[in-house]
Scaffold this motif. Structure first.
Motif, short mmCIF file in Angstrom:
data_model
loop_
_atom_site.label_atom_id
_atom_site.label_comp_id
_atom_site.label_asym_id
_atom_site.label_seq_id
_atom_site.Cartn_x
_atom_site.Cartn_y
_atom_site.Cartn_z
N ALA A 397 0.97 -1.19 0.05
CA ALA A 397 -0.10 -0.07 -0.03
C ALA A 397 0.75 1.27 -0.03
N ALA A 398 2.04 1.30 0.26
CA ALA A 398 3.09 2.38 0.22
C ALA A 398 4.10 2.49 -0.70
N TRP A 399 4.09 1.37 -1.52
CA TRP A 399 5.51 1.49 -2.54
C TRP A 399 4.66 1.08 -3.98
N LYS A 400 5.41 1.94 -5.15
CA LYS A 400 5.29 1.38 -6.45
C LYS A 400 5.42 0.07 -6.94
N ASP A 401 6.63 -0.58 -6.42
CA ASP A 401 7.09 -1.68 -7.01
C ASP A 401 7.98 -2.18 -5.76
N PRO A 402 7.10 -2.60 -4.75
CA PRO A 402 7.64 -3.18 -3.36
C PRO A 402 8.50 -4.30 -3.54
N ASN A 403 8.45 -5.36 -4.27
CA ASN A 403 9.11 -6.57 -4.57
C ASN A 403 10.15 -6.85 -5.51
N ASN A 404 10.38 -5.54 -6.05
CA ASN A 404 11.39 -5.63 -6.91
C ASN A 404 12.61 -4.41 -6.44
N PHE A 405 13.75 -4.50 -6.95
CA PHE A 405 14.74 -3.50 -6.83
C PHE A 405 14.44 -2.54 -7.91
N ASN A 406 13.90 -1.16 -7.47
CA ASN A 406 13.44 -0.24 -8.40
C ASN A 406 13.64 1.19 -7.70
#
Length: 450
Positions: A397-406
């Motif tokens: 809910a807080a990040w654009k792409d939480p599960n990747n290094f971005n």
């Protein structure tokens, strides 16, 4: 009792562990039975276990607040940025306590000190001394630059051959701390320096292991022989080294010219030696030094290792960083702290390294200092709170792409640097400013050179 704890038949396979946790759903408990610290609605109970479970998976099943156990000790796990923010910011003073099962410092220092007069005095004085001895100033910058130069020379001396930079990175970061605390840096081959860094490394590994959990939950074990005695011996050696430094500083102390953190602390102790309410003691000094090394060295060094790994894994990101650094800094000098605001992409990458590296999954445990209403529960005094920082750093809910290094997680649509509230790699509050400054600057310089 110890035999029951150590030989309790824990589930071994993922399928067995899943069934083990699922079995809790069949337990019908009242609030008091589920957790003696709660009233109103019961929290989902989990089975006692020696092993840390996957809190992020448990949060998906039980919600962002639930009861977990360290052996037989119940704790309240907090997950997700909103939950953590509400506890540590909106009700920060209510949950500012520390559990009283610290087996090493006995409440001394700053990290594990109980909330109260001593903690407030240590924290205020600690930040004052750090600022006086360079934090945020040119002197601090020069200390980091000196170590980075040594580190870069070691990297270059390999002539492109594969090597493990682990020890060299730890030495460089440790020397930055040494220059502030002890007033001197050490050669990387100095036997005393090697011994000290190895002991701190051993201590941290012990604290991450199962015997540390057992000793905290069952403190009477400190009087019994066993493998856990190794960590007490290591801690005694660390204390002896720090006390030896304090002794040498006391013998050569100049009242007009404090050289470093220890000198400044000793001078303040002299000023307050007649005050019966002073909390500036040698025991607190020893563990302030210990806490600075633990908090500053391992977190910074581990983040630097992740930075090197990510730059190797994502050469396109490394190339963009180098281009921006070249445009702003050039190659005739190393970056300085003032350059940070001019390099939004590098700043985004550095922050993403910290977020995705996730080197501090949990804060030191918190505790309620008084009966406190929190959400739909009443947390009674001394309720232990386990704050899951990983859940905030990967909060969907807080990040654009939480599960990747971005790095885009820290950029707006115009490519400008932005820092989401959920970026809490160490915790929330001003006490992390020293780590943030140290990390950001060393990462900026190293990314330029690799």
């Amino acid at each position: 009792m110890l035999l029951l704890v150590l030989y309790f038949p824990l589930p071994q396979t993922p399928h067995q562990r899943e069934k083990f946790v699922d079995a809790c759903d069949n337990l019908v408990l009242t609030a008091d039975e589920a957790h003696p610290f709660f009233s109103f609605s019961p929290l989902p109970p989990l089975p006692p276990t020696l092993l840390f479970p996957n809190y992020n998976q448990l949060a998906k099943k039980y919600g962002n607040i639930f009861t977990c156990y360290m052996i037989h000790i119940p704790m309240v796990a907090l997950n997700g940025f909103q939950m953590i923010q509400e506890a540590l910011v909106h009700q920060g003073s209510n949950f500012a306590g520390r559990p009283q099962f610290d087996i090493f410092s006995k409440g001394q220092g700053i990290i594990n000190a109980p909330y109260g007069k001593s903690w407030k005095q240590q924290r205020r004085f600690l930040m004052t001394i750090l600022r006086n001895f360079g934090l945020g100033k040119n002197a601090f910058e020069e200390k980091i630059l000196e170590e980075v130069r040594y580190l870069i020379e070691i990297f270059r001396s390999t002539d492109g051959r594969p090597f493990n930079p682990d020890i060299e990175i730890t030495n460089a970061v440790s020397n930055v701390i040494c220059s502030i605390v002890f007033g001197e840096r050490f050669h990387y081959t100095d036997p005393n320096f090697i011994q000290m860094t190895e002991l701190f490394d051993k201590s941290l590994k012990f604290q991450a292991g199962i015997w540390f959990q057992v000793a905290m939950a069952l403190p009477f074990l400190s009087s019994f022989p066993g493998p856990h005695q190794k960590m007490f011996r290591v801690q005694a050696e660390i204390e002896a080294i720090i006390q030896d430094f304090i002794k040498k500083h006391r013998e050569s102390l100049d009242l007009q010219k404090p050289r470093d953190f220890i000198d400044a602390y000793l001078l303040e102790m002299k000023k307050e030696q007649e005050s019966p309410n002073s909390c500036l003691t040698e025991g607190n000094l020893v563990y302030n030094v210990f806490d600075l090394f633990v908090a500053g060295t391992e977190t910074t060094a581990t983040t630097l290792r992740w930075a090197i790994l990510y730059m190797m894994t994502y050469p396109d990101i490394q190339e963009k960083c180098q281009k921006e650094i070249e445009q702003v800094v050039g190659w005739c000098r190393l970056p300085c702290m003032d350059d940070r605001v001019k390099m939004p992409y590098v700043s985004a990458v550095i922050h993403e390294i910290q977020r995705f590296g996730n080197v501090v999954p949990f804060t030191p445990a918190h505790a309620a200092i008084q009966d406190t209403s929190f959400r739909s529960y009443t947390m009674k005094k001394d309720t232990i709170m386990l704050v899951n920082l990983t859940s905030a750093l990967f909060d969907e809910a807080a990040w654009k792409d939480p599960n990747n290094f971005n790095p885009g997680n820290f950029q707006n649509e115009d490519g400008e640097f932005v820092k989401p509230e959920a970026f809490i790699p160490f915790s929330l509050g001003e006490s992390i400013s020293f780590l943030v400054s140290l990390l950001h600057y060393m990462l900026s310089v190293i990314i330029q050179q690799i």
